[in-house]
Structures are given as structure tokens and as C-alpha cells.
Design a protein around this motif. Structure first.
Motif, short mmCIF file in Angstrom:
data_model
loop_
_atom_site.label_atom_id
_atom_site.label_comp_id
_atom_site.label_asym_id
_atom_site.label_seq_id
_atom_site.Cartn_x
_atom_site.Cartn_y
_atom_site.Cartn_z
N UNK A 70 -3.90 7.97 -7.02
CA UNK A 70 -4.61 6.71 -7.23
C UNK A 70 -4.31 5.71 -6.13
N UNK A 71 -5.20 4.72 -6.02
CA UNK A 71 -5.06 3.66 -5.03
C UNK A 71 -5.04 2.30 -5.73
N UNK A 72 -4.53 1.30 -5.02
CA UNK A 72 -4.46 -0.05 -5.55
C UNK A 72 -4.86 -1.04 -4.45
N UNK A 73 -5.69 -2.02 -4.82
CA UNK A 73 -6.14 -3.02 -3.85
C UNK A 73 -5.12 -4.15 -3.76
N UNK A 74 -4.71 -4.47 -2.55
CA UNK A 74 -3.77 -5.56 -2.31
C UNK A 74 -4.50 -6.73 -1.65
N UNK A 75 -4.31 -7.94 -2.19
CA UNK A 75 -4.98 -9.13 -1.68
C UNK A 75 -3.99 -10.06 -0.99
N UNK A 76 -4.51 -10.90 -0.11
CA UNK A 76 -3.70 -11.92 0.56
C UNK A 76 -4.50 -13.21 0.64
N UNK A 77 -3.81 -14.36 0.52
CA UNK A 77 -4.51 -15.64 0.61
C UNK A 77 -4.80 -16.00 2.06
N UNK A 78 -5.82 -16.85 2.25
CA UNK A 78 -6.20 -17.30 3.59
C UNK A 78 -6.07 -18.82 3.64
N UNK A 79 -5.37 -19.31 4.66
CA UNK A 79 -5.28 -20.75 4.88
C UNK A 79 -5.65 -21.04 6.33
N UNK A 80 -6.12 -22.24 6.57
CA UNK A 80 -6.50 -22.63 7.93
C UNK A 80 -6.02 -24.03 8.22
N UNK A 81 -5.42 -24.20 9.38
CA UNK A 81 -4.93 -25.52 9.79
C UNK A 81 -4.39 -25.44 11.20
N UNK A 82 -4.39 -26.54 11.90
CA UNK A 82 -3.90 -26.59 13.27
C UNK A 82 -2.49 -27.19 13.31
N UNK A 83 -1.94 -27.26 14.51
CA UNK A 83 -0.60 -27.84 14.67
C UNK A 83 -0.59 -29.32 14.34
N UNK A 84 -1.77 -29.95 14.34
CA UNK A 84 -1.85 -31.39 14.09
C UNK A 84 -2.21 -31.69 12.64
N UNK A 85 -2.37 -30.64 11.82
CA UNK A 85 -2.73 -30.84 10.42
C UNK A 85 -1.48 -31.12 9.59
N UNK A 86 -1.55 -32.12 8.75
CA UNK A 86 -0.45 -32.42 7.84
C UNK A 86 -0.24 -31.21 6.93
#
Length: 270
Positions: free
Chosen positions: A34-50
Motif C-alpha cells: 500500500x501507499x500513503x499520500x504525504x502533504x506539506x504546507x506552502x508559505x510565501x514571504x520575502x526577507x522584508x516580510x514581517x
């Protein structure tokens, strides 16, 4: 942005549903893993983002991992039904293309040429031995049963021992070992490529196969007259199916909510 975030969620849930459906469909496939799906979160921001204001933008499928845990063993009584009890894979080679495959499905038979194969023209690979079962080399070869022995007696039957010895019996009562089943193991079996029919092939992620004799060190022993069934747990998969369905519905609802908010804004009157 919420539209795309939820759209990705729908796609991820659909992938999860597909993986679970594939597991359920193969719950009766010998040697299936059997197989299992693994998920990961996505975030976006630059070096100047708080960093306290960085907003997530959804999730992605990180990997579809295979689970190589041992499946249930079913006794069949057939001499050429063989199960690996422990780690490792049977090695077969296609007589048509020469490609090498690895499998946990030990349902073998003998073809017209005396070759032990899996029914798809993939021949079982063995270590060469002398007539008493002592290994004489490390280069794998096709397991082939001579139609007659040195005395001219005709082939009568074949057995596979726990230590991997493939023994041919002849009408005059003599027995001859034609080879010892080779067990292949990998540093990272999760990197093997699925080829269908419970077959895998080696990749750069899995590394090359290391071969050994059954029951020796990390190499599993053999159980003759038995087959390893799928390691799919139907109850577990059905729970996962419900979870994936709810995930799909929740993301669809999020899209619907975002649509209503957009429509409200469009309908504003000054």
C-alpha cells in the motif's frame, strides 16, 4: 488568493482519494504494498516580510510513500508458491527485454522450456550451485529445470526449500539442485519504481540491489507452499477514504464561501 488555495486543496484531496482507491482495488493482489499520500504546507514571504504576518497559501503533495510491511501469509500447498518471510525481494528478469524486476509475489510456474517464471515471461533468478546445493558463483542466472537428468530420467517435480535451494526430482528417484533463490535488498526500498503486476525496478533513489541467500543475515527466509497477500487493511483505508472525502468537501465549501464574498462585494452600491 483563497480560490487558488482551496483549488490546490481540492487537487490534493483528489490525489489522496486516488491513492486510497488504488490501495482498496489491490487488497487481494498478492505481494502488493500500500501507499500513503504525504502533504506539506506552502508559505510565501520575502526577507522584508514581517514573519508574524506571513500567510500560508495552501498545501502540496510532498510524496506518495510506499509501505513495505509484511503482508499476511496464505498457505496454498503449491510447490512453486513461495513467500519471503522477512526483508527482501525475489529477482526476475524479462525474457523479452532483459529488464530486471523485483517482487514479493512468489506465485511461480514452469514454462515449456523448463524456466521458472511468473506468468509474464519474467524468469526467476538464482545463484548457480552444484548438484548438492553449494553456491558456486555470485552471478545470477535463470532458474531452468532440465527435462531429463544425466541418467536420462524424465523430470517429475520441483520443490523450493527454506534456504532457497530449488530441487528438481526425476523419475528414477534422484534429486538435483538447480540453483539457490537470490534475495535482493535495498538501502531505500521506498525509492523503488512501481512497474505493475507487483513488480518494482531499481532507481537512483532506491540504490542498487544487494543479493544474499535466504535466511542469511538481513535476508528473509522462504516459506514454500505459501503466498504473501496484500498488506492493505480495508478498515484503515475506508477511514482514510472518509477523511479524504471530507477534506474535498471542506475545500469545495471554502471555494463556495469565497465566491459568495466576491459576489457580495460586486453587488455593493455606493
Amino acid at each position: 488568493m483563497s480560490f487558488y488555495t482551496s483549488l490546490n486543496g481540492l487537487k490534493n484531496a483528489q490525489t489522496d482519494l486516488g491513492v486510497i482507491s488504488h490501495n482498496i482495488a489491490n487488497s487481494e493482489t498478492n505481494g502488493f504494498k500500500k501507499s500513503r499520500t504525504e502533504f506539506a504546507d506552502i508559505v510565501a514571504g520575502s526577507a522584508f516580510t514581517n514573519p508574524k504576518l506571513i500567510q500560508g497559501i495552501g498545501a502540496t503533495v510532498e510524496a506518495i510513500n510506499q509501505n513495505f510491511s509484511q503482508g499476511a501469509i496464505e498457505q496454498t500447498g503449491s510447490a512453486l508458491d513461495v513467500a519471503v518471510n522477512g526483508d527482501g525481494f525475489f529477482t526476475t528478469k524479462s525474457s523479452l527485454t532483459g529488464d530486471t524486476f523485483y517482487t514479493r509475489n512468489g506465485s511461480f510456474s514452469v514454462d515449456g522450456g523448463g524456466f521458472i517464471q511468473d506468468g509474464s515471461e519474467n524468469r526467476l533468478q538464482v545463484f548457480p550451485t552444484d548438484a548438492t546445493g553449494n553456491v558456486t558463483g555470485t552471478t545470477l542466472q535463470d532458474a531452468q529445470i532440465p527435462a531429463t537428468n544425466a541418467g536420462g530420467a524424465e523430470f517429475a517435480g520441483v520443490t523450493v526449500a527454506e534456504n532457497g535451494n530449488v530441487t528438481a526430482s526425476y523419475a528414477d528417484g534422484t534429486n538435483t539442485v538447480i540453483g539457490k533463490v537470490a534475495i535482493g535488498t535495498f538501502i531505500s526500498p521506498g525509492g523503488l519504481r512501481q512497474e505493475g503486476s507487483s513488480n518494482w525496478s531499481a532507481t537512483g533513489l532506491s540504490g542498487a540491489a544487494t543479493y544474499g541467500q535466504p535466511g542469511n543475515g538481513q535476508y528473509g527466509s522462504l516459506l514454500s507452499g505459501a503466498l504473501e497477500r496484500s498488506n492493505v487493511d480495508i478498515a484503515e483505508e475506508l477511514v482514510g477514504l472518509i477523511t479524504a472525502q471530507r477534506n474535498f468537501q471542506a475545500n469545495a465549501k471554502a471555494i463556495d464561501t469565497a465566491t459568495q464574498i466576491s459576489q457580495t462585494i460586486i453587488n455593493l452600491r455606493t
